[in-house]
Every structure is written in C-alpha cells, then in structure tokens.
Design a protein around this motif. Structure first.
Motif, PDB file in Angstrom:
ATOM      1  N   ILE A 455       0.202  -0.972  -0.060  1.00 52.66           N
ATOM      2  CA  ILE A 455      -0.174  -0.069  -0.105  1.00 52.66           C
ATOM      3  C   ILE A 455       1.054   1.172   0.148  1.00 52.66           C
ATOM      4  CG2 ILE A 455      -1.615   1.460   0.849  1.00 52.66           C
ATOM      5  CD1 ILE A 455      -2.461  -1.511   2.695  1.00 52.66           C
ATOM      6  N   SER A 456       0.550   2.169  -1.534  1.00 54.23           N
ATOM      7  CA  SER A 456       1.762   3.662  -0.712  1.00 54.23           C
ATOM      8  C   SER A 456       1.176   4.177   0.260  1.00 54.23           C
ATOM      9  CB  SER A 456       1.775   3.961  -2.314  1.00 54.23           C
ATOM     10  OG  SER A 456       2.868   4.918  -2.594  1.00 54.23           O
ATOM     11  N   CYS A 457       1.326   4.076   1.009  1.00 56.40           N
ATOM     12  CA  CYS A 457       0.682   6.110   2.008  1.00 56.40           C
ATOM     13  C   CYS A 457       1.037   7.190   1.209  1.00 56.40           C
ATOM     14  CB  CYS A 457       0.894   5.286   3.834  1.00 56.40           C
ATOM     15  SG  CYS A 457       0.901   3.807   4.530  1.00 56.40           S
ATOM     16  N   LYS A 458      -0.433   7.975   2.234  1.00 56.16           N
ATOM     17  CA  LYS A 458       0.128   9.437   1.278  1.00 56.16           C
ATOM     18  C   LYS A 458       1.611   9.745   2.395  1.00 56.16           C
ATOM     19  CE  LYS A 458      -4.781  10.344   0.460  1.00 56.16           C
ATOM     20  NZ  LYS A 458      -5.624  11.042   1.149  1.00 56.16           N
ATOM     21  N   ASN A 459       1.951   9.328   3.399  1.00 54.24           N
ATOM     22  CA  ASN A 459       2.737  10.180   4.281  1.00 54.24           C
ATOM     23  C   ASN A 459       3.938   9.767   3.161  1.00 54.24           C
ATOM     24  OD1 ASN A 459       2.589   7.478   5.402  1.00 54.24           O
ATOM     25  ND2 ASN A 459       2.377   7.836   6.920  1.00 54.24           N
ATOM     26  N   GLY A 460       3.919   8.787   1.994  1.00 51.46           N
ATOM     27  CA  GLY A 460       5.299   8.119   2.326  1.00 51.46           C
ATOM     28  C   GLY A 460       6.175   6.725   2.175  1.00 51.46           C
ATOM     29  N   LEU A 461       5.422   6.580   3.926  1.00 46.38           N
ATOM     30  CA  LEU A 461       5.125   4.742   4.009  1.00 46.38           C
ATOM     31  C   LEU A 461       4.731   3.465   3.211  1.00 46.38           C
ATOM     32  CD1 LEU A 461       4.675   5.390   7.768  1.00 46.38           C
ATOM     33  CD2 LEU A 461       7.097   4.888   5.998  1.00 46.38           C
ATOM     34  N   CYS A 462       5.502   2.582   3.323  1.00 50.66           N
ATOM     35  CA  CYS A 462       4.244   1.272   2.363  1.00 50.66           C
ATOM     36  C   CYS A 462       4.179   0.534   3.554  1.00 50.66           C
ATOM     37  CB  CYS A 462       5.590   0.767   1.149  1.00 50.66           C
ATOM     38  SG  CYS A 462       5.887   1.550   0.697  1.00 50.66           S
ATOM     39  N   LYS A 463       2.884  -0.238   3.250  1.00 47.92           N
ATOM     40  CA  LYS A 463       2.228  -1.222   4.337  1.00 47.92           C
ATOM     41  C   LYS A 463       2.664  -2.431   3.654  1.00 47.92           C
ATOM     42  CE  LYS A 463       3.125   1.825   7.695  1.00 47.92           C
ATOM     43  NZ  LYS A 463       4.238   1.037   8.929  1.00 47.92           N
ATOM     44  N   PRO A 464       1.819  -3.882   4.110  1.00 43.43           N
ATOM     45  CA  PRO A 464       1.706  -5.217   3.299  1.00 43.43           C
ATOM     46  C   PRO A 464       0.306  -4.593   2.936  1.00 43.43           C
ATOM     47  CG  PRO A 464       3.045  -5.272   5.409  1.00 43.43           C
ATOM     48  CD  PRO A 464       2.555  -3.868   5.566  1.00 43.43           C
TER      49      PRO A 464
END
Length: 614
Positions: A455-464
């Motif tokens: 998942i491409s989070c808006k805050n720049g993080l990636c999550k499974p």
C-alpha cells in the motif's frame, strides 16, 4: 487434860552429844550425780546461723519462682515519624550535633513520654526514645522508642502502639499542657526489628521476611538486616522470592551499600512481585550491606527470601575493563545480566587484530550513553582503528547494565550488500520499504517507492497489502482504510464490517460495537490500552496506530518521534553495537538527548550516531 502435856517428855541431847553419836555414810561421786548440762553458747550460735541460712534459701527460691522467673522482659523497638505543625524547618536541623537539633529533639522525646503515659500498657514498660533525624514539611521528626515488655505481653503493647493517633489526640487535648508544647499530626509508628548476618567463605546465609513462607509479613513493621562479609570480600545478595504490595509507598524493601540507611547509598527500592525466573542478584562495593523492609497496616503479602554469600574482591564477575582485540567480541558490565555493583568504574580499550549523563553511563569514544535503549538501536563507530569504552556507576541506584558487541568494518563499504540505517545498523536490502521498522529509527521505511504488493501511504510509507481495509490505520493517515467499499458515502466501515455515520466517529460512544469507530481520535488520556492502541513511554496509550516517526508527535512526551534519526555523522572505522542496555533510570534528570548527532557531513565513509533511549 491434854494428853500431850502428861507423862515424860523427850529432851534431846545437846548438839555436841548428837554429833558424837551420829555417823554418816560416804556419798557417791558428786559429778556423776549432778544433772547434765545442755550445749554451750558456740553450739547455739551455729544452730541459729544454719537455721537462718535455710530460711533465707527457701525465701529466695520462693521469690525467684513467683517473681523473677515470670518477669522475663523482651526488648521491643518501634520506629516512627510525626509532623510538627507549629515549627518551621531550619537548616541546622540537618546536623544532629547542632544545638537547635538537640533542643528540638529533647522536646520531642519529652512529648513522646507524655503520649505514652496516656496508655497503661505503654507507660509501665517505656524505657526511652531517641530522635534520629528531622526533615521539611513543616518539620517531620523521625524517632525510635524502646520498651522492656514482659514475656506474653507483646501483643498488648503492639495493640497499644497501633492507637498512637488516639493517644496523641488525648495528649493534645490535655488542659495543663505547657504553652510551648509541640502540635503534632500524622503520627506513624511501626515495630522495629533488627537482625544481623555475617557470611563466611563456603557458607550460604539466608534472610527472609517474618513468617515467610507460611504467613504474610506483619503489619506496621520496620525491619533491618545488617549483612557483613570478611575483609577483602564483597556481599552477594540473591533473591529467590519477592512478593510485596505493588505500591512502594505502602510496603517496600530497600538495599543500601552501607551498614546504615544512608539515602545517597541506596542501591535499589523494591516492591510488588518478581518472577523467580528474573535474575535478582546484587553485589556490594565493600564488605557490608543493609536491607530494610517497611510495611503499613493493611494488605500484607507473603514477603521475600534471599540468599547471602560472600565473593572475594577482584574475582571473576566483580571486575571489568581491559584491552579488547580481534575483529569481533562481546563485553558486559559487571555481574550482567544481574545488577552491577555501585561505585564501579570500568574502561575498555578496543583495538582491531553526546549526551549528558549525570550518574551511570557507558562512554564510547568520549560520548556518554545512559538510560534504556531497545536491543540493537545503539551503534557507535570510531574514526580510526581504536575505540575506548568506559563504564561508570555512582553510589546509588543500580540497574541491569548492558551487553555490547564490536566488529571491524571497511570504512569504504561499512554495510556490504546491505542497507545502512541512519543509526549505523546494517539490515538486508530486502527489508527496505517492506512496511516494517527494521532499522529501529524508521530510516529503512522513508523515501520509499512502493511496489504493487504494498500500500502506498500518502505520508510516503509502504505497508503490506493485506493490511488494507482491516479496520486499523496502519499508514497513520487512514490511506489504507479508504475506498474499502461496503458502506455508503458519509459512513465509516467498522472493523467488524458494520457501517456507522461519520458523525458518530470519535464521539466517545462505541457505535460499532467493537470500539473501532473510536480509534485514531487524536490525543486522549483516558484511552484503554489494548492491541489496537500504542503505548507511549509515559505508559499513556493513544488510539492512533503506528504513530512512530510519522512527523507528528502524538504522545504527550513525544516518545513516538524518538529514535527516528535525522543527522549525518562523522567518518569511522570501528563499530560497537550495544545489543541490550539498561542503566539506572535516575541516571540523568533530563531526557535521553537529541536525536542522532550533529556532525559535519561526509561521504563514502561509515558513520556514527547516538540513538537516545525510549
């Protein structure tokens, strides 16, 4: 006619004729015919003395049997404190040899005697009192009272001492009190018990709370255990059981690196329950140690038991420091993973073939580290092929210490075929941008280009991807919980798939039925801790999930933004990685220090950063 006057009369002859005509028979021995006399004066005196001695002996035996035999008296000590409200604390009260201290102490002991006189059970057994110290607020006096109590009367004296407040009130209302009498409040008294133990080589001594393990320790009691070892030895105190009341203001146990209770020499204060599987071993700096225990009048628990032995000074486990060589190795604080001894100074020199810490610390190349740090979050590198490590602990409060490893690295490629975190740790390249904080400072999850599996989070993080629409804000900005379907516009999807109005979100009511509509509602001091909340360093839980290092301080103490690492650091060659560190919580009065380290920018070299404690 009188017949007696008629006839011839007999006239005896003169005495002379009588004497000539009368013959006397010879008499027997006069001495034999005399009456025998009784014993003499000497015999009488001897008899009287013997009789008096027998009477005295019988009297003494009777007196001993009926009086002294049943008058065995026991020495009982009670310690306590009282607040004197009509006095103002003076600096001179801190010195027991000052005239001000002596005057007030005399007044306190005099008034204690008057208080004890109000109780028949205390007045007749009271011996005296001594004032041990004064402290502020207004003035608090700490005293010790002695009683000589007949055997069998201990319980009645204990009961009378438990009514001290009533006795004080009775004495304070006495009409004929002197005008300068002290006004007392918060009078506390507890029984004072004192034991001593001198351990020897090859001897394992034992101390334990009264009644252990068959009954709870007594209420309103203060107990001291004075521990001694032979010269050139130190004391080892090892607890196998510890179960006191959770609140240390009620019941507690203190360990001192001295033979008397000096607060500046406190090694540890303990209460609550400790599992036998947790190491609980303490070492003294010299051949003496003091253990004290205090209890209040309620909620008493099983208590404790500890083994006491002695170790020769300088033996293995009591020393530290030295020269470390080779490409890799480990070194620990003394007695690790148990508690390091007080007044210890160690220095390691490591050769290949800063924040302010006021008390206990590890100093690496001049930079001091202290406080608690998670495993593997502290890495220090040298600027050359040598490194100096110094460990120091002061006289009070000890902790479990640290465990560190060291490794020589290539300055041009400190993390070959790996990702170098900002805190100088090296992690596998596959762990970068995988949604997990592998570095410990989130540097492996920053500036990521997410793959289609994430998942491409808006805050720049990636999550499974499997975290999407699971009812938990894993991104921290609700990106993974958007466009989940199932609910109409203006509604939010609960974790249990129920739909509720957006107006009901964060209204303080569990509209979903599983509490998920009340998550991620910002700061709150009444959020219950659960698997869906984040626990800050101050033990307050917030409803925001994964708040670490997202640029927003969600915790009141800012602990969710610690260890994030933002600085560039100096070139270095040798790396020391503190795997597990826990120094005394009182090591400094300020937070653990700034994030990272402020050093000139460099390129193409290994770096060195200091990650502060959580």
């Amino acid at each position: 006619m009188d017949y007696m006057d008629s006839g011839l009369r007999y006239t005896p002859k003169s005495d002379k004729d009588w004497d000539n005509s009368v013959q006397f028979l010879p008499a027997s021995d006069n001495k034999k015919l005399e009456k025998k006399k009784g014993p003499g004066k000497v015999g009488a005196v001897i008899g009287v003395v013997i009789f008096a001695a027998v009477i005295a002996l019988m009297t003494g035996l009777l007196v001993w049997h009926f009086h002294f035999r049943n008058d065995v008296r026991l020495k009982k000590m009670y310690s306590g404190s009282m607040r004197i409200t009509n006095q103002v604390f003076e600096d001179a009260y801190e010195k027991s040899n000052s005239s001000e201290f002596k005057v007030l102490a005399k007044q306190v002991t005099s008034q204690l005697k008057a208080i004890y006189s109000k109780s028949p059970h205390l007045a007749k057994y009271y011996v005296g009192s001594t004032v041990q110290a004064f402290s502020e607020g207004s003035v608090i006096a700490y005293y010790l009272s002695e009683f000589k109590v007949p055997a069998g009367q201990e319980a009645s004296v204990d009961k009378a001492m438990s009514t001290m407040e009533k006795l004080v009130d009775k004495e304070q209302r006495f009409m004929s009190r002197p005008a300068n009498s002290l006004v007392l409040e918060d009078v506390i008294s507890s029984e004072f018990l004192k034991y001593s133990e001198h351990t020897k080589t090859g001897k394992m001594g034992q101390i334990q709370s009264p009644g252990f393990p068959n009954s709870p320790y007594p209420p309103n009691t203060f107990i001291q255990w004075q521990l001694r070892a032979d010269a050139n030895h130190i004391i080892k105190l090892e607890f196998d059981t510890m179960n006191l009341e959770e609140n240390c203001t009620n019941d507690f146990l203190k360990i001192y690196d001295s033979l008397v209770a000096i607060e500046s020499r406190v090694m540890e204060e303990m209460c609550g329950y400790y599992s036998p599987s947790e190491p609980m071993t303490y070492l003294s700096s010299g051949n003496v140690m003091l253990v004290t225990m205090a209890s209040n009048k309620e909620k008493n628990y099983p208590g404790f038991r500890a083994q006491v032995s002695q170790i020769r000074s300088g033996s293995k486990g009591t020393t530290c420091g030295g020269q470390l060589t080779g490409e890799k190795g480990t070194f620990t604080s003394p007695n690790f993973p148990n508690y390091y001894p007080p007044q210890t100074s160690c220095q390691w020199s490591i050769k290949e073939n800063s924040k302010s810490c006021g008390k206990d610390y590890v100093e690496v190349n001049g930079k001091k580290l202290c406080g608690e740090k998670p495993d593997g979050t502290v890495t220090e590198t040298s600027s050359g092929n040598t490194m100096s490590v110094v460990f120091s602990s002061d006289a009070s409060y000890v902790d479990r210490g640290f465990n560190a490893s060291y490794e020589a690295i290539d300055v041009k490629d400190p993390c070959p075929q790996q990702f170098q975190c900002r805190n100088q740790r090296c992690v596998r390249l596959a762990l970068k941008c995988d949604g997990w904080n592998d570095c410990g400072d989130m540097s492996d999850e920053l500036n990521c280009k997410c793959s289609t599996k994430h998942i491409s989070c808006k805050n720049g993080l990636c999550k499974p991807m499997f975290w999407k629409c699971d009812g938990v804000d894993d991104c921290g900005d609700l990106t993974d919980e958007q466009n989940c379907g199932g609910c109409k516009t203006g509604q939010v999807t609960c974790k249990n798939a129920k739909c509720v109005s957006e107006k009901n979100r964060c209204d303080g009511t569990d509209n979903c039925g599983d509490g998920s509509d009340e998550l991620d509602c910002g700061r709150s001091t009444d959020v219950s801790c659960s698997d869906l909340t984040y626990r800050c360093k101050n033990n307050v839980c917030i409803s925001k999930v994964n708040p670490e290092c997202d640029g927003t301080p969600d915790c009141d103490d800012g602990s969710d933004e610690l260890n994030c690492g933002t600085s560039r650091c100096r070139p270095s060659y040798l790396v020391s990685d503190v795997l597990n560190a826990s120094l005394s919580p009182s090591a400094s009065s300020s937070p653990a220090g700034p994030n990272g380290c402020e050093l000139p920018p460099t390129s193409g070299t290994a770096t060195s950063c200091n990650t502060p404690a959580r």
